[in-house]
Design an enzyme around this catalytic site. Structure first.
Site, PDB file in Angstrom:
ATOM      1  N   ASP A  86       0.843  -1.192   0.000  1.00 36.31           N
ATOM      2  CA  ASP A  86       0.000   0.000   0.000  1.00 36.31           C
ATOM      3  C   ASP A  86       0.880   1.243   0.000  1.00 36.31           C
ATOM      4  O   ASP A  86       1.826   1.353   0.795  1.00 36.31           O
ATOM      5  CB  ASP A  86      -0.902   0.001   1.232  1.00 36.31           C
ATOM      6  CG  ASP A  86      -1.880   1.162   1.213  1.00 36.31           C
ATOM      7  OD1 ASP A  86      -2.965   0.997   0.642  1.00 36.31           O
ATOM      8  OD2 ASP A  86      -1.540   2.230   1.761  1.00 36.31           O
ATOM      9  N   LEU A  87       0.596   2.166  -0.918  1.00 38.69           N
ATOM     10  CA  LEU A  87       1.300   3.450  -0.951  1.00 38.69           C
ATOM     11  C   LEU A  87       0.629   4.363   0.068  1.00 38.69           C
ATOM     12  O   LEU A  87      -0.435   4.929  -0.172  1.00 38.69           O
ATOM     13  CB  LEU A  87       1.228   4.041  -2.357  1.00 38.69           C
ATOM     14  CG  LEU A  87       1.902   5.389  -2.587  1.00 38.69           C
ATOM     15  CD1 LEU A  87       3.381   5.336  -2.257  1.00 38.69           C
ATOM     16  CD2 LEU A  87       1.709   5.828  -4.040  1.00 38.69           C
ATOM     17  N   ASP A 146      -4.389   2.892  -4.385  1.00 39.50           N
ATOM     18  CA  ASP A 146      -2.990   2.952  -3.946  1.00 39.50           C
ATOM     19  C   ASP A 146      -2.475   1.597  -3.515  1.00 39.50           C
ATOM     20  O   ASP A 146      -1.451   1.498  -2.840  1.00 39.50           O
ATOM     21  CB  ASP A 146      -2.845   3.959  -2.810  1.00 39.50           C
ATOM     22  CG  ASP A 146      -3.773   3.645  -1.634  1.00 39.50           C
ATOM     23  OD1 ASP A 146      -4.503   2.619  -1.714  1.00 39.50           O
ATOM     24  OD2 ASP A 146      -3.774   4.404  -0.651  1.00 39.50           O
TER      25      ASP A 146
END
Length: 454
Positions: free
Chosen positions: A330-331, A373
């Protein structure tokens, strides 16, 4: 004393022999005119020949463009074309047989010839009498019609090969092979022109270098070309013009010394260039649509649908001894990047993440953008230490890549699939997703390992 004779009565007093001669002359003239009318209706010309086959009589004045006067005394057989039997030497009746004869300019003319032999009182053949009808135009029309039927039958057969194939690639292969065999070619191929170099999409034999060079150099400038290869045989390049994905060139060539292309060959080649070009164009368009349907447009990675299908396929066919690791990435700071620096900065962060995951996947792994994301990375055959090392490398790489003054950072969940496990893709993804949220709850910017599969 007799009264004077009136002028209109004088003919009655002519001698009997003169009156008969006048009547006979009129009858002969009428008979000759009748004969000419009937002969003209029944045939284009009539003739007689002597025992040696030389013309002794011809009517009318023009015979197949020749002057009848100049043909007198000439052997009738001298007008025949071809190597068949000479009807003027058979000395027997011939009824409406086709023969090719030379016109005045040497052009071939087809005639329906009818002959009867002439005999003397003892039964000896002394010559021939005949009629002829010029059917050249009808013969050409019949030949063209027959050729058209043959061409249609051939194209139908080739179209069936193309239509019944399972895929566009199979259709090209079947069509090219059928075309090669039907026209006696040494090889056939479909070539797609390119900005750097043309690419051969399908071929039945290695394409001569000269033909590839001709396409690459734009020798034919987008127009059809036929000719003879240097040191080779007849060749043809025929274009299918369409949108960029549907532009192609059908290439066909024969061995050295083979016969040149005739009109029927070229008609078939043009039709097949259009047919196979359309198949190739549709196939390439379909491939592009499938690529777009399975690829994330922003990052170029596989999308969620494509990844789940590929992972399910990999786990179904994997050997029992093979394991692997799934990383859910996950960004973390995408929203702050978008809010502070704009969506261009956020898009740059997503592309940077995609580049990192693509490099980490290597030649055997698979990276994908799962949505928003979130990203996933499948490492086939990886054990737990290898999966952890990959996660830590990603965390370090992200920290070293500032974007507009702010570095992206990741939260990573890891799910390991032990060798010989029967766990399916859905279970593996669910465990990695749970581990990801454990990493986020732990403060982000780190990784967590999922609980082992039940």
């Amino acid at each position: 004393m007799n009264a004077a004779l009136r002028p209109e009565d004088r003919s009655a007093t002519l001698p009997p022999s003169a009156a008969a001669a006048g009547a006979l002359h009129g009858a002969l003239l009428e008979s000759r005119q009748r004969w000419q009318d009937l002969a003209g209706l029944a045939a284009d010309f009539v003739f007689e020949a002597d025992g040696a086959g030389r013309f002794t009589f011809l009517w009318p004045d023009q015979i197949l463009g020749h002057s009848a006067t100049r043909l007198l005394g000439r052997r009738a057989a001298s007008l025949l074309l071809g190597t068949g039997p000479d009807p003027f030497e058979l000395r027997q009746a011939v009824r409406r047989q086709r023969y090719w004869m030379a016109g005045a300019g040497g052009e071939p003319r087809c005639v329906l010839l009818s002959l009867v032999p002439l005999a003397d009182a003892r039964g000896n053949i002394t010559g021939l009498r005949g009629t002829a009808h010029d059917v050249t135009e009808q013969e050409h029309a019949a030949t063209a019609a027959a050729a058209g039927l043959r061409r249609a039958a051939l194209l139908d057969a080739l179209a069936d090969k193309v239509r019944l194939a399972a895929t566009a690639r199979d259709s090209l292969a079947q069509g090219l092979a059928g075309l090669r065999d039907a026209l006696g070619c040494a090889g056939t191929a479909m070539i797609v022109p390119g900005q750097e170099a043309p690419s051969t999409v399908a071929a039945t034999a290695e394409v001569p270098v000269a033909l590839v060079a001709a396409v690459a150099a734009g020798l034919v400038a987008g127009t059809d070309w036929t000719g003879t290869l240097e040191g080779g045989g007849p060749a043809a390049l025929l274009h299918h013009h369409g949108r960029p994905l549907a532009t192609s060139v059908l290439v066909a060539w024969r061995d050295r010394g083979a016969r040149d292309w005739d009109a029927e060959d070229l008609a078939v080649l043009r039709s097949m260039a259009a047919m196979l070009g359309a198949v190739l164009g549709f196939g390439r368009i379909q491939e592009e649509l499938e690529r777009q349907a399975t690829t994330d447009a922003l990052t170029g990675l596989a999308n969620r649908r494509a990844f789940l299908a590929a992972l399910a396929g990999a786990l179904d066919v994997a050997a029992p001894s093979q394991g692997g690791a799934l990383l859910f990435v996950d960004l973390d700071n995408l929203k702050p990047l978008n809010d502070r620096y704009g969506h261009d900065a956020g898009d740059a962060a997503l592309r940077t993440t995609a580049d990192l995951l693509h490099a980490a996947a290597g030649p055997d792994g698979l990276a994908a953008r799962f949505g928003g994301d979130e990203f996933v990375l499948w490492l086939p055959g990886a054990d737990v230490p290898a999966a952890i090392a990959t996660a830590e490398n990603l965390l370090r790489a992200a920290a070293d890549l500032p974007l507009d003054g702010k570095s992206p950072h990741f939260s990573i969940g890891i799910a390991w699939r032990r060798p010989g496990s029967a766990e399916h893709a859905a279970g593996l993804v669910a465990r990695a997703d749970t581990a990801l949220y454990d990493a986020k709850r732990a403060g982000r910017g780190g990784w967590r390992m999922a609980e082992p599969a039940p």
